[in-house]
Design an enzyme around this catalytic site. Structure first.
Site, PDB file in Angstrom:
ATOM      1  N   SER A 139     -14.526  -0.954   5.604  1.00  0.00           N
ATOM      2  CA  SER A 139     -14.060   0.432   5.662  1.00  0.00           C
ATOM      3  C   SER A 139     -15.215   1.386   5.393  1.00  0.00           C
ATOM      4  O   SER A 139     -16.200   1.010   4.767  1.00  0.00           O
ATOM      5  CB  SER A 139     -12.986   0.668   4.599  1.00  0.00           C
ATOM      6  OG  SER A 139     -12.490   1.998   4.678  1.00  0.00           O
ATOM      7  N   TYR A 163     -10.441  -0.638  -4.591  1.00  0.00           N
ATOM      8  CA  TYR A 163     -10.501  -0.820  -3.133  1.00  0.00           C
ATOM      9  C   TYR A 163     -11.882  -0.442  -2.589  1.00  0.00           C
ATOM     10  O   TYR A 163     -12.475  -1.188  -1.806  1.00  0.00           O
ATOM     11  CB  TYR A 163      -9.421   0.022  -2.454  1.00  0.00           C
ATOM     12  CG  TYR A 163      -9.436  -0.104  -0.945  1.00  0.00           C
ATOM     13  CD1 TYR A 163      -8.999  -1.266  -0.325  1.00  0.00           C
ATOM     14  CD2 TYR A 163      -9.888   0.941  -0.141  1.00  0.00           C
ATOM     15  CE1 TYR A 163      -9.009  -1.392   1.051  1.00  0.00           C
ATOM     16  CE2 TYR A 163      -9.897   0.827   1.240  1.00  0.00           C
ATOM     17  CZ  TYR A 163      -9.453  -0.344   1.830  1.00  0.00           C
ATOM     18  OH  TYR A 163      -9.482  -0.462   3.201  1.00  0.00           O
TER      19      TYR A 163
HETATM   20  N1  LIG Z   1      -5.096   1.152   7.376  1.00  0.00           N
HETATM   21  C1  LIG Z   1      -6.238   1.806   7.325  1.00  0.00           C
HETATM   22  O1  LIG Z   1      -6.247   3.037   7.523  1.00  0.00           O
HETATM   23  C2  LIG Z   1      -7.516   1.083   7.060  1.00  0.00           C
HETATM   24  C3  LIG Z   1      -8.701   1.839   6.980  1.00  0.00           C
HETATM   25  C4  LIG Z   1      -9.906   1.185   6.740  1.00  0.00           C
HETATM   26  C5  LIG Z   1      -9.917  -0.196   6.601  1.00  0.00           C
HETATM   27  N2  LIG Z   1      -8.759  -0.911   6.678  1.00  0.00           N
HETATM   28  C6  LIG Z   1      -8.828  -2.379   6.532  1.00  0.00           C
HETATM   29  O2  LIG Z   1      -8.074  -2.989   7.542  1.00  0.00           O
HETATM   30  C7  LIG Z   1      -7.569  -4.251   7.084  1.00  0.00           C
HETATM   31  C8  LIG Z   1      -6.094  -4.355   7.380  1.00  0.00           C
HETATM   32  O3  LIG Z   1      -5.408  -3.333   6.718  1.00  0.00           O
HETATM   33  P1  LIG Z   1      -3.966  -2.798   7.158  1.00  0.00           P
HETATM   34  O4  LIG Z   1      -4.007  -1.331   7.023  1.00  0.00           O
HETATM   35  O5  LIG Z   1      -3.581  -3.404   8.461  1.00  0.00           O
HETATM   36  O6  LIG Z   1      -3.075  -3.387   5.969  1.00  0.00           O
HETATM   37  P2  LIG Z   1      -1.602  -4.015   5.944  1.00  0.00           P
HETATM   38  O7  LIG Z   1      -0.773  -3.530   7.083  1.00  0.00           O
HETATM   39  O8  LIG Z   1      -1.099  -3.791   4.557  1.00  0.00           O
HETATM   40  O9  LIG Z   1      -1.889  -5.578   6.198  1.00  0.00           O
HETATM   41  C9  LIG Z   1      -2.537  -6.388   5.261  1.00  0.00           C
HETATM   42  C10 LIG Z   1      -2.406  -7.819   5.730  1.00  0.00           C
HETATM   43  O10 LIG Z   1      -3.062  -8.679   4.777  1.00  0.00           O
HETATM   44  C11 LIG Z   1      -2.175  -9.726   4.445  1.00  0.00           C
HETATM   45  N3  LIG Z   1      -2.475 -10.283   3.117  1.00  0.00           N
HETATM   46  C12 LIG Z   1      -2.545  -9.620   1.938  1.00  0.00           C
HETATM   47  N4  LIG Z   1      -2.825 -10.465   0.948  1.00  0.00           N
HETATM   48  C13 LIG Z   1      -2.926 -11.699   1.500  1.00  0.00           C
HETATM   49  C14 LIG Z   1      -3.188 -12.984   0.982  1.00  0.00           C
HETATM   50  N5  LIG Z   1      -3.400 -13.180  -0.327  1.00  0.00           N
HETATM   51  N6  LIG Z   1      -3.230 -14.028   1.831  1.00  0.00           N
HETATM   52  C15 LIG Z   1      -3.000 -13.846   3.150  1.00  0.00           C
HETATM   53  N7  LIG Z   1      -2.743 -12.642   3.701  1.00  0.00           N
HETATM   54  C16 LIG Z   1      -2.703 -11.588   2.882  1.00  0.00           C
HETATM   55  C17 LIG Z   1      -0.798  -9.081   4.495  1.00  0.00           C
HETATM   56  O11 LIG Z   1       0.207 -10.064   4.521  1.00  0.00           O
HETATM   57  P3  LIG Z   1       1.773  -9.689   4.298  1.00  0.00           P
HETATM   58  O12 LIG Z   1       2.242  -9.140   5.615  1.00  0.00           O
HETATM   59  O13 LIG Z   1       2.390 -10.995   3.963  1.00  0.00           O
HETATM   60  O14 LIG Z   1       1.837  -8.678   3.188  1.00  0.00           O
HETATM   61  C18 LIG Z   1      -0.958  -8.300   5.802  1.00  0.00           C
HETATM   62  O15 LIG Z   1      -0.824  -9.185   6.898  1.00  0.00           O
HETATM   63  C19 LIG Z   1      -7.929  -4.332   5.597  1.00  0.00           C
HETATM   64  O16 LIG Z   1      -9.070  -5.151   5.439  1.00  0.00           O
HETATM   65  C20 LIG Z   1      -8.258  -2.894   5.232  1.00  0.00           C
HETATM   66  O17 LIG Z   1      -9.184  -2.810   4.174  1.00  0.00           O
HETATM   67  C21 LIG Z   1      -7.565  -0.303   6.889  1.00  0.00           C
END
Ligand SMILES: NC(=O)c1ccc[n+]([C@@H]2O[C@H](COP(=O)([O-])OP(=O)(O)OC[C@H]3O[C@@H](n4cnc5c(N)ncnc54)[C@H](OP(=O)(O)O)[C@@H]3O)[C@@H](O)[C@H]2O)c1
Length: 263
Positions: A139, A163
């Site tokens: 990020s 984070y």
């Molecule tokens: N959203 C944003 O605006 C944003 C911005 C910058 C970077 N990011 C990065 O993008 C990535 C994805 O984020 P997102 O926004 O898509 O988040 P999200 O919708 O909350 O998804 C997170 C995923 O990680 C899985 N997960 C969490 N803990 C786990 C574990 N212990 N073992 C296996 N799986 C696990 C969750 O599984 P469950 O479905 O079972 O909970 C879910 O599939 C992250 O690395 C985040 O830092 C996101």
């Protein structure tokens, strides 16, 4: 493309961005996608959604809890086939400090050690399938890494601070691994995906103005296009390389790598 199937493994593929990354990779001919997920019901649902979209149907799931080392190494032992692309994407942002059953703070365990262990555990698979690559979903929201307090034992836990630290760590580990993986023709790059409304971003108090597919574009591009193989140790935003200020601090980077080895 030489006719052989290219296998990609995407962690956190039940989440907003991970599912879109998996779908975009699966849309390419000649790919097989493994969703590495912790929740079987959500994994099945994600597969149903992905195979409904145009593309190939070589999509399956494997269960793993990336916050637990034994689970990650168990997954690597079960996956005996080739692996050309590893996408580290699973992450959490709990509002209160939590620990894994092993007593490791949960954001550090999932967002940092989860990436570290997946790379370590799958290096041999990637080496045997080389040239191969790793994409670390990081990020731009990153900083204030404190090597003396990686698990917020001394500092008061704040999920935003934890984070930002974890995403700085992902970017630094990308550089640390690049030099180690280069001899095996494994490249590794980090990126900011996009700002997407998700469980993770909501926990941080953010929404997100981009769709999951927009957020998945840069990681999927690094997973699929030649640039993700040709470049290594780099950081990308919006499909452009950005100079990463964290890459300059070699002492901190090596200290972080050594610290991760101790878990
Ligand atoms: N959203 C944003 O605006 C944003 C911005 C910058 C970077 N990011 C990065 O993008 C990535 C994805 O984020 P997102 O926004 O898509 O988040 P999200 O919708 O909350 O998804 C997170 C995923 O990680 C899985 N997960 C969490 N803990 C786990 C574990 N212990 N073992 C296996 N799986 C696990 C969750 O599984 P469950 O479905 O079972 O909970 C879910 O599939 C992250 O690395 C985040 O830092 C996101």
């Amino acid at each position: 493309m030489d006719g052989r199937v290219r296998v990609a493994l995407v962690s956190g593929a039940t989440g907003a961005i991970g599912k879109a990354i998996a779908r975009q990779i699966a849309a390419q001919p000649g790919t097989e996608v493994i969703l590495a997920c912790r929740n079987e019901e959500k994994a099945r649902q994600a597969i149903r959604e992905i195979v409904e979209a145009p593309g190939n149907r070589r999509v399956r799931y494997e269960l793993v809890d990336v916050s637990r080392k034994a689970s990650v190494y168990g997954l690597a032992a079960r996956c005996r086939g080739p692996l050309h692309v590893l996408v580290n994407n699973a992450a959490v942002t709990p509002r209160r400090r939590q620990e894994t059953p092993e007593g490791v703070e949960l954001q550090f365990a999932t967002n940092v050690l989860g990436y570290f262990w997946m790379i370590q555990a799958f290096t041999e698979h990637l080496r045997q399938s080389a040239p191969s690559r790793v994409v670390n979903v990081a990020s731009y929201w990153a900083g204030d890494l404190d090597l003396t307090d990686l698990e917020f034992r001394r500092r008061r836990y704040d999920n935003n601070e934890a984070y930002r630290q974890s995403k700085q760590a992902d970017r630094m580990l990308t550089v640390a691994f690049a030099q180690r993986l280069k001899p095996y023709s494994i490249s590794i790059n980090a990126c900011h995906p996009g700002d997407v409304n998700s469980h993770l971003s909501n926990n941080l108090g953010f929404g997100g103005h981009q769709t999951p597919d927009e957020g998945a574009r840069t990681p999927a591009w690094l997973a699929l296009e030649p640039i993700g193989q040709e470049q290594t140790g780099k950081y990308f935003e919006q499909m452009r390389e950005i100079r990463c200020p964290f890459a300059a601090d070699r002492n901190l980077m090596n200290g972080l790598y050594e610290a991760c080895l101790r878990f």
